[in-house]
Design an enzyme around this catalytic site. Structure first.
Site, PDB file in Angstrom:
ATOM      1  N   ASP A 162       6.715  98.733  48.158  1.00 30.27           N
ATOM      2  CA  ASP A 162       5.413  98.110  48.660  1.00 30.27           C
ATOM      3  C   ASP A 162       5.640  96.920  49.661  1.00 30.27           C
ATOM      4  O   ASP A 162       5.043  97.208  50.747  1.00 30.27           O
ATOM      5  CB  ASP A 162       4.942  97.312  47.401  1.00 30.27           C
ATOM      6  CG  ASP A 162       4.853  98.212  46.336  1.00 30.27           C
ATOM      7  OD1 ASP A 162       4.811  99.652  46.291  1.00 30.27           O
ATOM      8  OD2 ASP A 162       4.120  97.765  45.343  1.00 30.27           O
ATOM      9  N   GLU A 202      13.732  96.357  36.070  1.00 32.19           N
ATOM     10  CA  GLU A 202      12.955  97.356  37.217  1.00 32.19           C
ATOM     11  C   GLU A 202      14.016  97.058  38.193  1.00 32.19           C
ATOM     12  O   GLU A 202      14.062  98.044  39.226  1.00 32.19           O
ATOM     13  CB  GLU A 202      11.705  96.291  37.363  1.00 32.19           C
ATOM     14  CG  GLU A 202      10.667  96.942  38.311  1.00 32.19           C
ATOM     15  CD  GLU A 202       9.366  96.242  38.649  1.00 32.19           C
ATOM     16  OE1 GLU A 202       9.303  95.036  37.779  1.00 32.19           O
ATOM     17  OE2 GLU A 202       8.555  96.635  39.295  1.00 32.19           O
TER      18      GLU A 202
HETATM   19  C1  2M8 Z   1       5.413  98.897  42.090  1.00 36.66           C
HETATM   20  O1  2M8 Z   1       4.106  99.118  42.917  1.00 36.66           O
HETATM   21  C2  2M8 Z   1       2.862  98.407  42.181  1.00 36.66           C
HETATM   22  C3  2M8 Z   1       1.552  99.017  43.041  1.00 36.66           C
HETATM   23  O2  2M8 Z   1       1.482 100.395  43.028  1.00 36.66           O
HETATM   24  C4  2M8 Z   1       2.715  97.051  41.790  1.00 36.66           C
HETATM   25  O3  2M8 Z   1       3.384  96.214  42.667  1.00 36.66           O
HETATM   26  O4  2M8 Z   1       1.532  96.555  41.343  1.00 36.66           O
HETATM   27  C5  2M8 Z   1       5.990  99.655  43.086  1.00 36.66           C
HETATM   28  O5  2M8 Z   1       7.491  99.360  42.875  1.00 36.66           O
HETATM   29  C6  2M8 Z   1       6.023 101.049  43.017  1.00 36.66           C
HETATM   30  O6  2M8 Z   1       6.841 102.023  43.569  1.00 36.66           O
HETATM   31  C7  2M8 Z   1       5.970 101.322  41.561  1.00 36.66           C
HETATM   32  O7  2M8 Z   1       5.640 102.898  41.532  1.00 36.66           O
HETATM   33  C8  2M8 Z   1       4.860 100.618  40.785  1.00 36.66           C
HETATM   34  C9  2M8 Z   1       5.028 101.059  39.073  1.00 36.66           C
HETATM   35  O8  2M8 Z   1       6.419 100.933  38.544  1.00 36.66           O
HETATM   36  O9  2M8 Z   1       5.214  99.380  40.832  1.00 36.66           O
END
Ligand code: 2M8
Length: 458
Positions: free
Chosen positions: A189, A420
């Site tokens: 992101d 994470e």
């Molecule tokens: C993160 O992205 C989401 C948006 O899609 C967020 O920050 O709310 C990123 O690390 C992405 O790579 C990942 O797929 C998602 C869910 O783990 O979180």
């Protein structure tokens, strides 16, 4: 969960058994009936590339759930072939995640109700996952083998449609690569790889007064993207949403379009997995076509994204034609491609071994002035990208470094938990504490059956 499968010699040690069992517990807790959530509090829906990484590890302990997760995702595939980056769980309240279903306001399609998903995509890890799950599941006896065959047959045409969407509708730069039109599509992101391109995206901080960030209720602000980032993220969704998420003519009306080396390497590696799947399904001509497409994508990645001055790959801003100056982990990921010319492989290895990276690989150049040990994709170590790096090391025969990296990841998660992401110096766990892909890929690393089938000959 049936966690009675032999967890391999490595897991005979106490550490491995502890890690194995804790990973199984995380995946049990995060299972939501017909899909896995990345994390109960921070990400309470289903995410696209998470499902792929999760399936790869889940296949060892519960192949039925691994297939179910992939099926749930592809049941939400759009008629044009795109696989949405989030499939919303109707049982989860709008306010539990921002931006939620009402904000995306996706129309009904196929037999899906309106507001069932987002309109953007994520890296197409799913063909790789389908093939890896199939390999693991078919080794687990007749029933699993039969289920695996049925699921693979169901998924194959849908995976092909996903690739078609990305290589045609998203070939915005007309150079044979897929563009991402939102940083969320990269999965990385707030990576510094988009800083230059994002500087040209209007930032309206007032948007965050009407649309409140929910992530900061459950996560530390210093570990997340900034408000300035979020104002641009929200603005880009509004821009894409304005024309119903249509791609035709998008470059003229949308401020962000980037060709990412990681995304496109996954796209090319997916073609190689599709070649394996097609061969398994008795479709040799299709298998050959997939191999050709992987080669063409590799050639385009080298032609468009390689920077001889830095000896690594960089993101290309389609609007300006410029490569990003940032040295990010995404620039190392073409290592996954078996057809990468040998001198480029050597150059990536030099970069990876340099003080800028090292194993496990951080998300950004450790020596950069704005390297941030805490903030999401701007420094911390992530297990999924290191898993991909390890795959690349194995593809090119760097077995010692692949093993060093495997052990480093196993130790990191065992010592700190299924977080994470991790502080690149201390290993401290950051972000969500019981994160599904960290748990799932830990199982895969412990089982160590992940040698890709496309290992380079000789
Ligand atoms: C993160 O992205 C989401 C948006 O899609 C967020 O920050 O709310 C990123 O690390 C992405 O790579 C990942 O797929 C998602 C869910 O783990 O979180």
């Amino acid at each position: 969960m049936h966690d009675n499968l032999p967890p391999t010699p490595a897991s005979k040690t106490e550490m491995s058994a502890e890690l194995w069992n804790s990973a199984v517990r995380v995946l049990d807790t995060n299972w939501a009936g017909d899909h896995m959530v990345p994390s109960r509090r921070l990400y309470p829906h289903q995410w696209s590339w998470d499902a792929a990484f999760i399936a790869i590890g889940l296949a060892y302990v519960n192949p039925t759930r691994a297939w179910r997760d992939l099926r749930s995702l592809f049941e939400a595939q759009w008629p044009d072939g795109r696989v949405p980056h989030i499939v919303f769980d109707p049982a989860t309240a709008e306010g539990d995640y921002f931006p939620g279903p009402a904000f995306w306001d996706v129309p009904a399609y196929g037999n899906r109700a309106a507001r069932g998903s987002t309109g953007i995509i994520q890296p197409p890890m799913h063909a790789i996952a389908a093939w890896e799950v199939y390999r693991r599941a078919s080794a687990h006896g007749a029933n699993c083998g039969q289920e695996a065959r049925t699921e693979l047959e169901w998924l194959y045409p849908r995976l092909v449609a996903q690739q078609r969407y990305l290589t045609t509708d998203r070939n915005l730069g007309r150079g044979g690569l897929a563009s991402i039109v939102h940083p969320w599509e990269s999965g990385l992101d707030n990576s510094p790889a988009w800083d230059e391109a994002m500087a040209n995206v209007p930032a309206d901080l007032a948007l965050l007064t009407t649309h409140r960030r929910r992530d900061l209720d459950v996560s530390h602000a210093a570990h997340r993207p900034t408000d300035l980032d979020y104002s641009r993220y929200v603005g880009l969704v509004l821009s894409y949403r304005a024309d119903g998420y249509a791609d035709a003519g998008l470059l003229d009306r949308h401020a962000f379009a980037v060709e990412c080396p990681a995304f496109n390497s996954i796209l090319a590696a997916a073609e190689l997995s599709l070649a394996q799947i097609a061969r398994e399904l008795g479709l040799p001509a299709e298998a050959a076509a997939h191999r050709d497409r992987a080669e063409q994508l590799t050639t385009a990645i080298v032609k468009r994204l390689w920077n001889p001055a830095t000896g690594t790959f960089h993101a290309l801003d389609v609007h300006t034609g410029k490569l990003s100056p940032a040295n990010c982990v995404s620039g190392l990921l073409p290592l996954m491609l078996p057809d990468l010319p040998a001198e480029l492989v050597e150059s990536i290895m030099t970069e990876m071994r340099s003080e800028r990276f090292g194993l496990p690989v951080p998300s950004y150049d450790r020596t950069a002035a704005d390297f941030d040990t805490m903030r999401y994709w701007r420094g911390p170590v992530w297990i999924n990208v290191n898993w991909l790096i390890r795959r690349g090391l194995l593809v090119h025969g760097f077995r010692d470094e692949a093993e060093e990296l495997r052990l480093a990841m196993v130790r990191l998660v065992h010592r700190n938990g299924h977080f994470e992401y991790f502080h690149p110096a201390t290993g401290e766990g950051l972000g969500a504490p019981t994160f599904s892909w960290t748990a799932a890929l830990s199982l895969d690393l412990l089982a160590d059956r992940s040698v890709p089938t496309y290992v380079k000959a000789g």
